[in-house]
Design a protein around this motif. Structure first.
Motif, PDB file in Angstrom:
ATOM      1  N   LEU A   1     -24.793  71.896  29.081  1.00  0.00           N
ATOM      2  CA  LEU A   1     -24.299  72.349  30.386  1.00  0.00           C
ATOM      3  C   LEU A   1     -24.511  71.282  31.447  1.00  0.00           C
ATOM      4  O   LEU A   1     -23.654  71.059  32.305  1.00  0.00           O
ATOM      5  CB  LEU A   1     -24.971  73.667  30.791  1.00  0.00           C
ATOM      6  CG  LEU A   1     -24.813  74.817  29.795  1.00  0.00           C
ATOM      7  CD1 LEU A   1     -25.275  76.128  30.407  1.00  0.00           C
ATOM      8  CD2 LEU A   1     -23.386  74.945  29.319  1.00  0.00           C
TER       9      LEU A   1
ATOM     10  N   ALA B   1     -21.908  68.596  30.654  1.00  0.00           N
ATOM     11  CA  ALA B   1     -20.543  69.022  31.013  1.00  0.00           C
ATOM     12  C   ALA B   1     -20.316  68.884  32.513  1.00  0.00           C
ATOM     13  O   ALA B   1     -19.304  68.310  32.953  1.00  0.00           O
ATOM     14  CB  ALA B   1     -20.322  70.469  30.571  1.00  0.00           C
ATOM     15  N   SER B   2     -21.272  69.380  33.321  1.00  0.00           N
ATOM     16  CA  SER B   2     -21.051  69.317  34.770  1.00  0.00           C
ATOM     17  C   SER B   2     -21.066  67.873  35.254  1.00  0.00           C
ATOM     18  O   SER B   2     -20.312  67.504  36.162  1.00  0.00           O
ATOM     19  CB  SER B   2     -22.118  70.145  35.498  1.00  0.00           C
ATOM     20  OG  SER B   2     -23.415  69.721  35.142  1.00  0.00           O
TER      21      SER B   2
ATOM     22  N   THR C   1     -17.712  66.327  34.401  1.00  0.00           N
ATOM     23  CA  THR C   1     -16.658  66.842  35.289  1.00  0.00           C
ATOM     24  C   THR C   1     -16.723  66.144  36.637  1.00  0.00           C
ATOM     25  O   THR C   1     -15.697  65.741  37.197  1.00  0.00           O
ATOM     26  CB  THR C   1     -16.831  68.368  35.480  1.00  0.00           C
ATOM     27  OG1 THR C   1     -16.930  68.979  34.199  1.00  0.00           O
ATOM     28  CG2 THR C   1     -15.657  68.951  36.228  1.00  0.00           C
TER      29      THR C   1
ATOM     30  N   THR D   1     -17.804  70.878  27.620  1.00  0.00           N
ATOM     31  CA  THR D   1     -17.781  72.252  28.128  1.00  0.00           C
ATOM     32  C   THR D   1     -17.459  73.227  26.995  1.00  0.00           C
ATOM     33  O   THR D   1     -18.067  74.298  26.895  1.00  0.00           O
ATOM     34  CB  THR D   1     -16.746  72.376  29.256  1.00  0.00           C
ATOM     35  OG1 THR D   1     -17.029  71.381  30.242  1.00  0.00           O
ATOM     36  CG2 THR D   1     -16.810  73.748  29.910  1.00  0.00           C
TER      37      THR D   1
ATOM     38  N   ALA E   1     -18.128  78.734  34.552  1.00  0.00           N
ATOM     39  CA  ALA E   1     -18.770  77.522  34.045  1.00  0.00           C
ATOM     40  C   ALA E   1     -17.996  76.904  32.889  1.00  0.00           C
ATOM     41  O   ALA E   1     -18.164  75.719  32.609  1.00  0.00           O
ATOM     42  CB  ALA E   1     -20.199  77.828  33.609  1.00  0.00           C
ATOM     43  N   PHE E   2     -17.183  77.711  32.204  1.00  0.00           N
ATOM     44  CA  PHE E   2     -16.559  77.192  30.988  1.00  0.00           C
ATOM     45  C   PHE E   2     -15.025  77.250  31.024  1.00  0.00           C
ATOM     46  O   PHE E   2     -14.365  76.218  31.005  1.00  0.00           O
ATOM     47  CB  PHE E   2     -17.076  77.960  29.764  1.00  0.00           C
ATOM     48  CG  PHE E   2     -18.557  77.865  29.586  1.00  0.00           C
ATOM     49  CD1 PHE E   2     -19.133  76.716  29.076  1.00  0.00           C
ATOM     50  CD2 PHE E   2     -19.387  78.914  29.950  1.00  0.00           C
ATOM     51  CE1 PHE E   2     -20.507  76.608  28.924  1.00  0.00           C
ATOM     52  CE2 PHE E   2     -20.760  78.823  29.799  1.00  0.00           C
ATOM     53  CZ  PHE E   2     -21.311  77.667  29.285  1.00  0.00           C
TER      54      PHE E   2
ATOM     55  N   MET F   1     -12.417  74.119  31.973  1.00  0.00           N
ATOM     56  CA  MET F   1     -11.686  73.554  30.836  1.00  0.00           C
ATOM     57  C   MET F   1     -10.195  73.535  31.119  1.00  0.00           C
ATOM     58  O   MET F   1      -9.492  72.558  30.813  1.00  0.00           O
ATOM     59  CB  MET F   1     -11.980  74.372  29.566  1.00  0.00           C
ATOM     60  CG  MET F   1     -13.272  73.953  28.870  1.00  0.00           C
ATOM     61  SD  MET F   1     -13.936  75.225  27.809  1.00  0.00           S
ATOM     62  CE  MET F   1     -12.696  75.341  26.563  1.00  0.00           C
TER      63      MET F   1
ATOM     64  N   GLN G   1     -17.210  74.834  38.334  1.00  0.00           N
ATOM     65  CA  GLN G   1     -18.171  74.746  37.237  1.00  0.00           C
ATOM     66  C   GLN G   1     -19.602  74.827  37.772  1.00  0.00           C
ATOM     67  O   GLN G   1     -20.453  75.477  37.168  1.00  0.00           O
ATOM     68  CB  GLN G   1     -17.981  73.447  36.462  1.00  0.00           C
ATOM     69  CG  GLN G   1     -18.846  73.413  35.211  1.00  0.00           C
ATOM     70  CD  GLN G   1     -18.396  72.372  34.209  1.00  0.00           C
ATOM     71  OE1 GLN G   1     -18.013  71.269  34.588  1.00  0.00           O
ATOM     72  NE2 GLN G   1     -18.422  72.724  32.948  1.00  0.00           N
TER      73      GLN G   1
END
Lengths: 327, 243
Positions: free
Chosen positions: A168, A171-172, A175, A200, A271-272, A276, A300
């Motif tokens: 997580l 992923a953030s 992004t 993500t 968040a996902f 995406m 996100q």
């Protein structure tokens, strides 16, 4: 558990900082092997500053969690046994490395030490970046293990906790890196957005796995084992305090069951799924749509705030067995 | 090695909260600083306590029983709250097994309270540090006190002697005997924390008399009076033998 906003902001903000740094060094490593175009040192320096801002923000948030922040330095002493102490050491070490990495790029002090057999140069920033990468992962492990090591908080006591923190945060960070690239290096938007969407997606799988696991957990402690009386029907009539206590404030989230249920779907979307979708859209556009990518990051990040709130709220502490009725 | 502990007899506890008030009185007056209450006379009074008496109702009406359950730090032999402390403020004394918090080192991060399955630790909202039962460590070694006074405040206060204090590693101590002979047990044994404090279960005193002990098998017609004398030639070993 009561979700403390200091810890929610700490874990989400440093996650973004770690992820962004990993994204930057990924590009530098790819570029060293000529898999991606080389970027200006200003790109790395600015990126490091942004990562550092998130890390500093997280560090500041963490102080709000302490009753006695002026003694915080003491918390670096018990690294032999305490994951919290280890995090306290690794976080500043990582921040220092990010600072040096950014400074080396900014000042363009980047002598080449050696060359790999493939001809790729090993310079100062490559060494600092490698150290930073190790520290970033070490920090993720420390943060995750703070929760995963508490064996009777069974919702947390799983390797998935550590994996989720890594995925997580990563992923953030990726992004945000996509948004940053739209500003400074549009040719990298597709690379970052692709990785961000992929991490993500993997994060969705692993967070989903932990949700499924936790939904099937059966409590190991019962009121019977808590007070040692073997009768199937025990009701608490008083807990020894009429106005509540630390135990009623710290270990209950205070929200309704309905809030908890609906929040789960909101963070799965926020968040996902939504990021995406937006990241996929940004990849099709290619050239980098800064507002769109910033919206993806904002959604996100908000989703991760909800995810972290849920992470704490879902953990059911066995001490709650002793605090079921205020009277 | 010594492991000091309390043994609490649930069979005797009447839920009077004397241990709670005496604990608070002693520990709020000590050198470690007061245990300040918030809103003590207002709507929702709250504050830090080392010891609480809770009440549970066991069974369903009309077969219910009220159980008063005093709860304080259990001074686990393998305390999960100690290794997680980032500053070393939480520690277990080697010499007597008491788990203590150094209030001058504690940063108030509350992590130890998360690591305690019993909810034995409470943050002092005034001093901003974690607090918990000290087994009256400032009483039990005080040479100025008499032997009788060198016991925890809660033990001294208990009007029914439901609280025993001693070394559970000494097999001949009062507490070890109580644990061994009255079925002392630990709370939440499933976590392997091995709490030093033990609880003695509720016990019903029951006289088990068999039916044939009430109705004499040798008097089936329930006729009171002297039993017929057996013949002198008849050998007899029981109490009706008349010679």
């Amino acid at each position: 558990m009561h979700p403390a906003f200091s810890v929610i902001f700490l874990t989400t903000l440093i996650g973004v900082g770690q992820g962004l740094f990993l994204a930057l060094f990924t590009v530098e490593s790819y570029a060293a092997f000529d898999l991606l175009p080389r970027q200006s040192s200003a790109f790395y320096a600015t990126g490091s500053v942004i990562a550092l801002l998130f890390l500093v923000g997280g560090l500041i948030a963490s102080f709000f969690h302490l009753g006695r922040p002026e003694r915080a330095w003491r918390s670096a002493t018990q690294w032999r046994t305490s994951w919290l102490s280890r995090e306290v050491i690794v976080l500043p070490a990582f921040m220092g490395t990010v600072f040096l990495y950014g400074a080396a790029h900014w000042l363009d002090i980047n002598p080449v030490f050696a060359q790999l057999p493939t001809g790729a140069p090993v310079n100062v920033t490559a060494v600092l970046g490698t150290i930073g990468t190790v520290l970033a992962f070490a920090l993720f492990v420390c943060t995750g293990m703070i929760y995963a090591c508490l064996r009777f908080l069974r919702e947390w006591h799983t390797p998935l906790t550590v994996i989720n923190y890594i995925l997580l945060g990563g992923a953030s960070g990726f992004t945000l890196a996509a948004g940053f690239a739209a500003l400074q290096a549009p040719d990298l938007v597709r690379f970052f957005a692709g990785w961000a969407a992929l991490i993500t997606a993997v994060g969705l799988v692993s967070r989903g796995a932990s949700l499924l696991r936790n939904a099937r957990l059966k409590p190991r402690s019962t009121l019977q084992s808590a007070i040692g009386i073997k009768h199937p029907h025990i009701v608490q009539t008083t807990q020894g305090a009429m106005g509540g206590s630390f135990n009623t404030r710290e270990f209950f989230h205070g929200g309704t069951a309905n809030l908890l249920r609906s929040l789960k779907w909101w963070f799965l979307i926020g968040a996902f799924l939504a990021p995406m979708l937006i990241l996929g859209l940004a990849m099709f556009e290619g050239e980098g749509d800064l507002p769109l990518l910033l919206v993806a990051f904002a959604i996100q990040y908000l989703g991760l705030l909800a995810e972290r709130w849920y992470f704490f709220a879902q953990a059911n502490h066995p001490q709650n067995l002793y605090y079921q009725s205020v009277a | 090695m010594t492991q000091l502990a309390l043994v609490i007899d649930l069979n005797v506890c009447v839920g009077c909260h004397a241990c709670v008030t005496n604990c608070k009185e002693w520990n709020t007056s000590g050198e470690a600083g007061p245990m300040v209450d918030q809103n003590p006379y207002g709507k929702d009074p709250t504050g830090t306590f080392f010891n609480r008496v809770q009440t549970f109702e066991v069974g369903e009406f009309p077969n219910t029983e009220t159980v008063h359950f005093p709860k304080s730090c259990l001074h686990c032999e393998d305390p999960p709250c100690v290794p997680v402390c980032p500053t070393g403020a939480s520690y277990k004394r080697k010499e007597d097994g008491i788990v203590l918090v150094d209030y001058d080192k504690c940063i108030g991060c509350k992590y130890c309270s998360w690591a305690c399955p019993y909810g034995a630790r409470e943050v002092d909202e005034h001093q901003k540090v974690m607090k918990k039962c000290t087994l009256c460590v400032d009483r039990i070694y005080d040479p100025k006190m008499t032997e009788e006074e060198r016991r925890p405040a809660c033990v001294r206060a208990c009007p029914t002697s439901a609280r025993l204090f001693g070394d559970i590693h000494d097999p001949e101590s009062e507490v070890s005997l109580a644990i061994r002979e009255a079925g002392g047990y630990q709370l939440m044994p499933e976590w392997g924390t091995s709490p030093a404090n033990h609880y003695l279960p509720r016990r019903k005193i029951k006289l088990r008399i068999r039916h044939d002990e009430i109705e004499r098998a040798d008097n089936p017609l329930k006729i009171d009076g002297l039993l017929p004398k057996p013949d002198k030639a008849e050998p007899s070993l029981d109490d009706v033998t008349s010679w």
